[in-house]
Each structure stands twice: as C-alpha cells, then as structure tokens.
Design an enzyme around this catalytic site. Sequence first.
Site, short mmCIF file in Angstrom:
data_model
loop_
_atom_site.label_atom_id
_atom_site.label_comp_id
_atom_site.label_asym_id
_atom_site.label_seq_id
_atom_site.Cartn_x
_atom_site.Cartn_y
_atom_site.Cartn_z
N SER A 124 -2.18 -7.21 2.16
CA SER A 124 -0.80 -7.61 2.41
C SER A 124 -0.11 -8.14 1.15
CB SER A 124 -0.79 -8.64 3.53
OG SER A 124 0.45 -8.63 4.16
N HIS A 174 -2.24 -5.62 11.75
CA HIS A 174 -2.27 -6.13 10.38
C HIS A 174 -3.45 -7.08 10.20
CE1 HIS A 174 -0.23 -6.99 6.61
NE2 HIS A 174 -0.27 -8.30 6.84
#
Length: 399
Positions: free
Chosen positions: A239, A380
Amino acid sequence: GIFISMVAQRIEPNYDESKVPVYELPPLLVSAKGKQIKSIKQWESIRRPEILEMFSSQMFGKTPGSPFTTSYEVVSVDANALDGKATCKQLRISFSNGNTVRSMLMLIYLPNHIKGKVPLFFAYNFDGNQTVSTDSGILFSNHTSENKRGLKVRRWPIEMIISKGYGVATACYHDIFYDEKDKHAESILPLLGYDPGQSLEGDSWQAIGAWAWGMSRAMDYFETDSRIDAKRIALMGHSRHGKAALWAGAQDQRFAIVISNESGCGGAALSKRAYGETVAVITNSFPHWFCPDFSRFANNEQSLPFDQHELIALIAPRPVYVASAVDDRWADPKGEYLSAFHAGEVYRLYGYEGLPSEEMPALNTPVISRVGYHIRTGVHDVTDFDWQCYLNFADKWMK
Ligand code: GTR
C-alpha cells in the site's frame, strides 16, 4: 468587479468503469524532444533521466543530496531464534548531520541453514517491529508507545520465508517520517537541510520521498553485513509502502527486485484512469505524502506529463512484481495491471519479456516473466498467497 469563483472540487473516488476518462498514456520510448528511443543506451542516457526528473520534480519531490553520517549499533543477536532456524538481530541505525540525529530500529531474521550470504526481503511495517512477531525480545520502534506485540504476525510469515532460504528485515516507517501531516520537523527532513520554519516549495519532498530514502538506508546497512547478499535484496511494500518501494527502486538501482503489494494511487495504479482513489482524493487526505506541486493534477489527470507505468519502467531491467486484490477497488486493480503491462516496453528493449498477458489474468493465477503480476481474491491486505508468489518470483530471479 471582483469575481469569486467557487469551483466545487470533486474529492470522491470513482467506482464506475464507464466514467473512466478517455486517456492517452505518455509514450515511454519517445523523448521530450520527440526523439524515438531505440537502444538501451538512449533509454539510459536520455529518456530514463527525463522520466526520473518528472517524478522527482512533480510527484514525489526532490531527494536532497545533503551529507550525513550513519552509525550502526547492534542491540541484540539471538542465534537461536525460531527454534534454532534463524538468527535474529536488532540494530539501531543512527543518522547525523552534526546537529540533528535520527534513528531507525531494524529487525532482521536470517536463515541458519544457509551457509554464506543470503538473499533477503526488506519491507517496512506500519505499527512497530514488535507487531511482526510475538517474540518478547523485540524492541518497540520509535513512536510506538502501546504494546501491539504480535498484532500483525499474520502479514509476516517469517518461518515460511526463512525455510525458503531468504532473510527478512523490517523497520517501522514512522521512524523516518511519522505518518501524519505537520510531522516534518520530527522526521528525517531536518537532517537533510529542511528548515522547519520555512514553507514547502512546490517540488519539496515529503513523506513518501522520505520513506523511500529510508529504504536506501536499509540497503546501505545490508552492504555492510557479511551474512547478507546486498546484490540480492527484494524490496517489498504494501500500500503506501508500495508507493515508496517503487520510488525507492526507481532511484536506487541496488535493489535487485521491487514488489508493489496493492500500492494503488500514487503507486502502481495509472493516475489517468482516475478509478478508485484519485489524485484529488489522495492529495486531499494525505497532503504530506507527495510534493506540494502534485496536487495541481487533482481532477486534472489529463495534464499529467507522465503516468505510473513509467515509474515501473524506471525499475527495468530489474525484475518487478505488481499485485492487486479483487476487492481492493480503492487501489484500482485494473490500473495496477495496466501499468505493469505497459512498462513491458522498456523490459523488451533490454531483451526481456514484459508481462506475458494482454488481459487481466484470472484470479489467483500469477503471470510471471521479468515483470510479474497477480490479482488474488480478497481485500486490501498482505496474505500468505502474496508472499508465496513473491518467494517464487525471487526463486526465479535471485537463486
Ligand atoms: C489509504 C490510502 C491508500 C493506501 C492505504 C494504505 O488510506 O488512501 O492510498 O495508501 O491507505 O496505505 O493502506
């Protein structure tokens, strides 16, 4: 008369593929002066520096070259970690320019069954070194006051990595730039010439630039450790750390492999698709990440003179891996895939194959050449599946 214009800023993500604008990607192999780039030499002497300069002056900010000194203090060594399978080492890396001192606490696991220098994965952690394992000997990283010991073990399959013959090292990214706006003074920036009283220039670096700098400082250490093979370091980032990893890998060619795990907007995802998180959204939520001038492209992605496939191409000819998760629409999986795909043009210039898939591959089905990509099921996150793919990729290119 005075006109006050109130243009409503769109700061919402877009999840509608039909609202993705028609866009044209800036060509990788045409120079600013319109010259066709046909050789490695032309790429390296003309086009690559141009692209690096655009990312530096208009997106991540300039990395200062100011002098500083580094010292390494070994804080602990446990030759019998993980039931004797690994050596666990902790060290404090201190940086000084004579006035300002900053430090980063690094945690390293090295496989005991490998003789000689080992290849290694480096990745930042989000919440402190003590979160990656339940081992009570692991020291808290700076800024992490509460005990979150073992909180993130799920994302750190240390035993699996060790058993495959790789070392793994981590440090907390807050040591380099505490991830909040207005933390410049406490960050490493003052060490490199930033005066906290001064306002930021358009191309000033901020947090992502600083995090990338810290990754290169980790590499400086690996070069000094006789048990680590600094020529076989895989840099992994999840990320926001994936954005920093791509930028670090672009600038610092010592990294042998660069891995972007769901880095999304400002990382692997194409900005011009403006799908999921957009430039407007990210620069609004995180004004301290990119250089101030990057926000000029908010709701104005068409005017970007570069896009993220070019960031990935800066890593060529070194192997690069981009990973997405199907439910991580915020990070725009398709935009991540397309960046990796289009970067292939530069890999081909070097005689390597680009991403061997003209379409988004099926779920949980990695496609791998000198460029690797997968999109897995789920949200995620960093999963064992992701790590297995990175280990296979490293086996292919570093063993
Ligand atoms: C989000 C941010 C993303 C990504 C993510 C993360 O809030 O919008 O760009 O960086 O955080 O780091 O997990």
